[in-house]
Every structure is written in structure tokens, then in C-alpha cells.
Design a protein around this motif. Structure first.
Motif, mmCIF file in Angstrom:
data_model
loop_
_atom_site.group_PDB
_atom_site.id
_atom_site.type_symbol
_atom_site.label_atom_id
_atom_site.label_comp_id
_atom_site.label_asym_id
_atom_site.label_seq_id
_atom_site.Cartn_x
_atom_site.Cartn_y
_atom_site.Cartn_z
ATOM 1 N N MET A 63 62.400 66.336 20.060
ATOM 2 C CA MET A 63 61.559 65.728 21.068
ATOM 3 C C MET A 63 60.137 65.723 20.584
ATOM 4 N N GLY A 64 59.452 64.589 20.609
ATOM 5 C CA GLY A 64 58.075 64.509 20.166
ATOM 6 C C GLY A 64 57.162 64.132 21.303
ATOM 7 N N LEU A 65 55.910 63.942 20.943
ATOM 8 C CA LEU A 65 54.917 63.618 21.944
ATOM 9 C C LEU A 65 55.249 62.325 22.660
ATOM 10 N N ALA A 66 55.917 61.391 21.984
ATOM 11 C CA ALA A 66 56.245 60.104 22.600
ATOM 12 C C ALA A 66 57.118 60.256 23.832
ATOM 13 N N ALA A 67 57.859 61.377 23.914
ATOM 14 C CA ALA A 67 58.745 61.580 25.054
ATOM 15 C C ALA A 67 57.981 61.766 26.356
ATOM 16 N N ALA A 68 56.695 62.106 26.258
ATOM 17 C CA ALA A 68 55.937 62.405 27.460
ATOM 18 C C ALA A 68 54.799 61.420 27.695
ATOM 19 N N THR A 69 54.854 60.255 27.126
ATOM 20 C CA THR A 69 53.767 59.299 27.275
ATOM 21 C C THR A 69 53.699 58.757 28.684
ATOM 22 N N SER A 70 52.518 58.275 29.054
ATOM 23 C CA SER A 70 52.315 57.781 30.407
ATOM 24 C C SER A 70 52.622 56.300 30.530
ATOM 25 N N GLY A 105 63.633 69.947 28.943
ATOM 26 C CA GLY A 105 63.654 69.437 30.308
ATOM 27 C C GLY A 105 62.313 68.852 30.688
ATOM 28 N N GLY A 106 62.147 68.571 31.961
ATOM 29 C CA GLY A 106 60.938 67.923 32.433
ATOM 30 C C GLY A 106 59.678 68.734 32.205
ATOM 31 N N ARG A 107 59.757 70.057 32.395
ATOM 32 C CA ARG A 107 58.580 70.889 32.175
ATOM 33 C C ARG A 107 58.164 70.856 30.715
ATOM 34 N N ALA A 108 59.136 70.872 29.834
ATOM 35 C CA ALA A 108 58.828 70.801 28.399
ATOM 36 C C ALA A 108 58.182 69.469 28.045
ATOM 37 N N ASP A 109 58.612 68.390 28.700
ATOM 38 C CA ASP A 109 57.996 67.084 28.462
ATOM 39 C C ASP A 109 56.525 67.092 28.867
ATOM 40 N N ARG A 110 56.223 67.698 30.014
ATOM 41 C CA ARG A 110 54.831 67.756 30.471
ATOM 42 C C ARG A 110 54.004 68.647 29.562
ATOM 43 N N TRP A 111 54.593 69.755 29.131
ATOM 44 C CA TRP A 111 53.915 70.644 28.188
ATOM 45 C C TRP A 111 53.607 69.912 26.883
ATOM 46 N N THR A 112 54.538 69.113 26.408
ATOM 47 C CA THR A 112 54.346 68.376 25.160
ATOM 48 C C THR A 112 53.118 67.478 25.237
ATOM 49 N N GLN A 113 52.932 66.839 26.359
ATOM 50 C CA GLN A 113 51.770 65.968 26.520
ATOM 51 C C GLN A 113 50.484 66.785 26.523
ATOM 52 N N GLU A 114 50.462 67.892 27.248
ATOM 53 C CA GLU A 114 49.248 68.710 27.317
ATOM 54 C C GLU A 114 48.907 69.337 25.963
ATOM 55 N N VAL A 115 49.893 69.912 25.316
ATOM 56 C CA VAL A 115 49.612 70.586 24.056
ATOM 57 C C VAL A 115 49.322 69.578 22.953
ATOM 58 N N GLY A 116 49.845 68.356 23.098
ATOM 59 C CA GLY A 116 49.509 67.312 22.140
ATOM 60 C C GLY A 116 48.029 66.975 22.184
ATOM 61 N N ARG A 117 47.448 66.975 23.391
ATOM 62 C CA ARG A 117 46.010 66.744 23.499
ATOM 63 C C ARG A 117 45.233 67.947 22.972
ATOM 64 N N ARG A 136 37.384 51.750 19.696
ATOM 65 C CA ARG A 136 37.757 50.529 20.419
ATOM 66 C C ARG A 136 39.247 50.232 20.304
ATOM 67 N N GLU A 137 39.996 51.181 19.813
ATOM 68 C CA GLU A 137 41.448 51.010 19.704
ATOM 69 C C GLU A 137 42.092 51.205 21.066
ATOM 70 N N VAL A 138 43.076 50.360 21.370
ATOM 71 C CA VAL A 138 43.849 50.508 22.599
ATOM 72 C C VAL A 138 45.015 51.453 22.313
ATOM 73 N N MET A 139 45.143 52.482 23.122
ATOM 74 C CA MET A 139 46.208 53.464 22.907
ATOM 75 C C MET A 139 46.700 54.001 24.236
ATOM 76 N N ASP A 140 47.816 54.705 24.200
ATOM 77 C CA ASP A 140 48.402 55.259 25.401
ATOM 78 C C ASP A 140 47.507 56.330 26.003
ATOM 79 N N GLU A 141 47.518 56.421 27.328
ATOM 80 C CA GLU A 141 46.700 57.420 28.027
ATOM 81 C C GLU A 141 46.977 58.843 27.561
ATOM 82 N N SER A 142 48.193 59.122 27.142
ATOM 83 C CA SER A 142 48.547 60.472 26.717
ATOM 84 C C SER A 142 47.763 60.923 25.492
ATOM 85 N N ARG A 143 47.162 59.977 24.768
ATOM 86 C CA ARG A 143 46.390 60.294 23.568
ATOM 87 C C ARG A 143 44.891 60.289 23.832
ATOM 88 N N LEU A 144 44.506 60.188 25.095
ATOM 89 C CA LEU A 144 43.103 60.035 25.459
ATOM 90 C C LEU A 144 42.673 61.065 26.501
#
Length: 231
Positions: free
Chosen positions: A1-8, A179-191, A18-26
Motif C-alpha cells: 500500500m502506498g501513498l496513492a491509496a489515501a489520495t483525496s 485498513g482505513g486508519r492505516a490509509d489515513r495515517w499514510t496520507q498524514e505521514v506522507g506529508r 505552479r504544478e497541479v497536484m493532488d491535495e494529499s501532496r499539498l
């Protein structure tokens, strides 16, 4: 499971590149009532959002070059330590997520329980205290690396940090279950990976028993590779 699993699945434009990117990376910022630049990590504050890539260099550049004021067309002021503020906020959010995960039964702690979860293929993340003993850490990471689908690894927090978050005296080895909590954690720790290494540098300077993850150590400095590794 990578960061892409938790994208918004919503995209925004980074003020710096000026690059357009997913909110999860911003990181979202808004203008405060006093004209200060206010980080909005939860993306819930009212006002027009100003978006910057979730890494220290981008935030520092936006602050130093007045890009927040330029984008808002208003005299906004960014604190000189804005990137440090964001790191502290992200650390708190990540630790709070771990505390919630433990209360939900989605996080287990202790060497033997963590090892069993890894062997059983249940582990999404292995969370090792940054200042834990190298011997135990090496065994856990070696076990994780041998799995058909190795879990991601985080060593960004101390024993004290984890103990306070989890309500434990000796929080050294933990596993966050898939699971779902791990997905949310992945997004936070990715930032967070844009502001502090997910694995301490001295882990790579230890003996070979502490280097089962050496194959992941490639790429630009500080980059999050989607497996919890910082290269």
C-alpha cells in the motif's frame, strides 16, 4: 500500500512550481484575521485556500518570496519558522492518529505481537521508535523485509513521543494494521516526510543487521518512496 491509496482525488495548484497536484501532496493555508499566513492541515478553515507542496523547501520558498501575498493579492505575512510550525503540527496529527488506532484496535505494540502481525501479513506499517535498541529494530525490519508484500516503515518518533501518544511506558515496536486508519495515517505521514526523515540517518550507519531495507535507499534526499523509506 502506498501513498496513492489515501489520495483525496482533488487537485490544486502549488504556489511555488505552479504544478497541479493532488491535495494529499499539498498543505493548505489561509489568510488569518491579522494578515498572517495560517496553515490549515485539516483543510477546514474558512477563506480562500493557498496551496503549497508538502515539503520544507517549498514552504520556505513561498514564505521567503512573498508568494502567499502575491496569490492572495493582499499584504499577508508568513512567519520565518512557518515550515517548523507545519512539522510540529504534522507530528501531532500523526501521533494523534496512532492514539486513535490503538483505541480502535488497529494498532498493536510489543516485539512479539508486532512480529506475529508482520508474519501474518496484517501489517500496513511497522512503527519503530527512533531511539530504540538497534538489535530489536534490526530483527523486526529484517522480518518485515522478507514478507511477500513488505509493510512500510516509520521511525520518525522517539520512545517518549510514542509512549505519550499510545499511553504506554515502553513503546518501541508497533504495527499499524491494514485498513482505513492505516490509509489515513499514510496520507498524514506522507506529508510529514517532506519535513522530517521517516527513518533516522543513523539507522543506516549501524551494523548490517540494521540494514535490511538498504535496497530502498535510493532517490533524492528526503524523498518519500511510498514504502516508508526516506532516501
Amino acid at each position: 500500500m502506498g501513498l496513492a491509496a489515501a489520495t483525496s482525488e482533488r487537485e490544486r495548484r502549488d504556489l511555488v512550481t505552479r504544478e497541479v497536484m493532488d491535495e494529499s501532496r499539498l498543505i493548505r493555508f489561509v489568510a488569518g484575521p491579522d494578515g498572517a499566513v495560517v496553515p490549515d492541515l485539516a483543510r477546514k478553515l474558512p477563506g480562500r485556500g493557498l496551496w503549497v507542496a508538502a515539503d520544507r523547501a517549498s514552504v520556505s520558498t513561498a514564505a521567503a518570496k512573498g508568494l502567499f501575498a502575491r496569490a492572495a493579492k493582499a499584504p499577508l505575512k508568513a512567519a520565518p519558522d512557518l515550515a517548523d510550525q507545519i512539522e510540529r503540527l504534522l507530528v501531532r496529527r500523526c501521533l494523534d492518529q496512532l492514539g486513535l488506532a490503538r483505541r480502535e484496535g488497529a494498532l498493536i505494540s510489543g516485539f512479539e505481537k508486532s512480529a506475529a502481525a508482520i508474519r501474518g501479513g496484517q501489517a500496513a506499517w511497522v512503527i519503530e521508535a527512533s531511539d530504540g535498541a538497534a538489535d530489536g529494530r534490526g530483527k523486526i525490519l529484517a522480518l518485515a523485509a522478507r514478507q511477500p508484500r513488505p509493510p512500510e516503515v516509520c521511525g520518525a518518533f522517539t520512545v517518549e513521543d510514542l509512549g505519550l501518544a499510545l499511553g504506554l511506558e515502553n513503546a518501541i515496536h508497533s504495527v499499524l494494521l491494514a485498513g482505513g486508519r492505516a490509509d489515513r495515517w499514510t496520507q498524514e505521514v506522507g506529508r510529514l516526510a517532506g519535513f522530517r526523515p521517516l527513518r533516522p540517518q543513523d539507522w543506516r550507519q549501524a551494523g548490517s543487521s540494521d540494514r535490511p531495507d538498504a535496497a530502498t535507499e535510493s532517490g533524492p534526499a528526503g524523498a518519500f518512496d511510498g514504502r516508508g523509506s526516506v532516501s
